[in-house]
Motif scaffolding. Structure first.
Motif, PDB file in Angstrom:
ATOM      1  N   HIS A 255      58.310   4.655  40.186  1.00 29.11           N
ATOM      2  CA  HIS A 255      57.885   5.942  39.611  1.00 29.11           C
ATOM      3  C   HIS A 255      56.905   5.730  38.455  1.00 29.11           C
ATOM      4  O   HIS A 255      56.861   6.540  37.532  1.00 29.11           O
ATOM      5  N   ILE A 304      60.761  10.893  35.313  1.00 29.79           N
ATOM      6  CA  ILE A 304      61.109  10.775  36.732  1.00 29.79           C
ATOM      7  C   ILE A 304      61.656  12.092  37.261  1.00 29.79           C
ATOM      8  O   ILE A 304      61.331  12.528  38.374  1.00 29.79           O
ATOM      9  N   GLU A 307      58.754  14.361  37.696  1.00 27.32           N
ATOM     10  CA  GLU A 307      57.991  13.949  38.881  1.00 27.32           C
ATOM     11  C   GLU A 307      58.680  14.417  40.158  1.00 27.32           C
ATOM     12  O   GLU A 307      58.032  14.939  41.082  1.00 27.32           O
TER      13      GLU A 307
END
Length: 325
Positions: A255, A304, A307
Motif C-alpha cells: 500500500h 491504508i 486508500e
C-alpha cells in the motif's frame, strides 16, 4: 530456505517496500511534526530514498509491449495520483498547479514526478540496448548507462535553476543510478545472487564499520554508504524467516502509493515539537525512535484505510489512485 520456497521475491520486496515507506513517514513526522532533523532523521536520509528508487527499478517489468502503451500505463498509475493529490496539496497551500510544477519538491510529491521521468529514460535506454546490445551483455548495458550518467552530470552545469526545479535535475543525479541499478538487476536476474551473497554482505558491513570508526570522507561517499546499507538490509529481509513484524511490513509494502500520497494531509494535525526537542536534548534516542515509529504506524494504518475506501468505488479508484478497482 523455507522463505525462498514461498515466492520470496514478492515477499521480501514487499517487506522492503513496507520498510522504506515507513522510514519515509518517520522522517516526515520527525521533520514536519517535530521540527527536528536530528540523528534519527539524518540516519534515515542516508538510504531511504535510494532504497525506494532501487525497489522501483526492481519491480519494473521489461518492455515487451508497445512502448506507447507502456508509457500510457505509467502515466495513468503515476501521473494521475501526482496531478490529483499534488493539485489538492497546491489548493491546501493556496497555490496553483503551475506553482507546484515549478517547485523542486513538488509539494512533497516529487517522487512520483521523477519516477515517471525515470520510466521515460528507461524506455529510451531499453531501445538503445536492443540496438547496440542485442546479445544482452551486462557490461555493455553498464557502460552505456555510465556514459549517459556522465553526460547527465555535465549537463547540470548548463541548466537554469527554474529548469532544475521543474525537471528535478538534482533528483536525477542523486537517484537515477539506484533506479537503473534495480532495472539491470531485474533484467539479468541478479536479485537472489546479490541479496543472498554472504561475501557481498560482509564487505558492505565492514565498509560501513570502517567509514564510521575512522570518519572517512571521499568523493561519492554517500553512494557507497547508501549502497552498503541497502545490501545489508536487503540481505537481512531475504534471509530472515517470515514473522509477525515482516508480515506486517509486507502488508504495508503493498500500500505504498496510498500511504505516500495521503500521509501529507495528516502531518499538519500532529504536533510533537516540545516532546521531540526534549528527547533530542537529552539524547534519549531510543524513546524518540519508539515515539516516531508508533506515530508513523498509526499514520500508515489511517492511510491504508483511506486508500481502501477509495478503492471501493471504481471511479474514485481511477481518479485518486490511477488504477481500476
Amino acid at each position: 530456505m523455507e522463505k525462498i520456497n514461498k515466492n520470496p521475491r514478492l515477499l521480501y520486496i514487499d517487506q522492503l517496500k513496507g520498510f522504506a515507506i515507513l522510514l519515509v513517514v518517520i522522517g516526515h513526522v520527525s521533520l514536519f511534526c517535530g521540527g527536528s532533523d536530528g540523528v534519527i532523521y539524518d540516519c534515515i536520509c542516508l538510504f531511504h530514498m535510494p532504497l525506494f528508487f532501487l525497489l522501483s527499478g526492481l519491480v519494473t517489468r521489461q518492455i515487451e509491449e508497445n512502448k506507447v502503451s507502456y508509457l500510457l500505463k505509467k502515466m495513468r498509475v503515476i501521473l494521475i495520483p501526482f496531478v490529483v493529490w499534488g493539485g489538492l496539496m497546491a489548493m491546501f497551500k493556496n497555490e496553483t498547479l503551475f506553482e507546484l510544477l515549478a517547485d523542486f519538491m513538488k509539494g512533497g510529491y516529487w517522487f512520483l514526478w521523477v519516477l515517471f521521468e525515470f520510466y521515460i529514460f528507461h524506455i529510451i535506454c531499453d531501445g538503445l540496448s536492443k540496438i547496440i546490445n542485442k546479445k544482452s551483455i551486462l557490461l555493455i548495458d553498464l557502460g552505456m548507462l555510465l556514459l549517459l550518467y556522465i553526460m547527465l552530470k555535465i549537463g547540470y552545469h548548463f541548466i537554469t535553476e527554474y529548469q532544475n526545479n521543474v525537471v528535478g535535475y538534482l533528483h536525477w543525479i542523486c537517484y537515477l543510478p539506484y533506479f537503473m541499478g534495480g532495472v539491470l538487476i531485474k533484467k539479468y536476474d541478479l536479485v537472489e545472487r546479490i541479496l543472498s551473497s554472504g561475501l557481498l554482505y560482509t564487505i558492505a558491513f565492514f565498509t560501513l564499520l570502517v567509514i564510521t570508526i575512522f570518519d572517512i570522507h571521499f568523493a561519492n561517499i554517500g553512494f557507497v554508504i547508501a549502497s552498503s546499507i541497502i545490501i545489508i538490509i536487503g540481505g537481512f529481509f531475504c534471509q530472515v524467516p517470515s514473522n509477525l513484524i515482516t508480515d506486517r511490513l509486507a502488508f504495508i509494502g503493498r500500500h505504498t502509493l496510498g500511504i505516500y500520497v495521503i500521509h501529507y494531509f495528516l502531518l499538519p494535525y500532529i504536533y510533537i515539537v516540545p516532546i521531540l526537542k526534549l528527547l533530542i536534548g537529552t539524547c534519549n534516542y531510543i524513546v524518540e525512535a519508539v515515539l516516531l515509529v508508533f506515530i508513523s504506524i498509526v499514520i500508515c494504518i489511517l492511510c491504508i484505510l483511506a486508500e481502501q475506501f477509495l478503492q471501493c468505488n471504481k471511479y474514485l479508484s481511477v481518479i485518486f489512485l490511477g488504477r481500476n478497482k
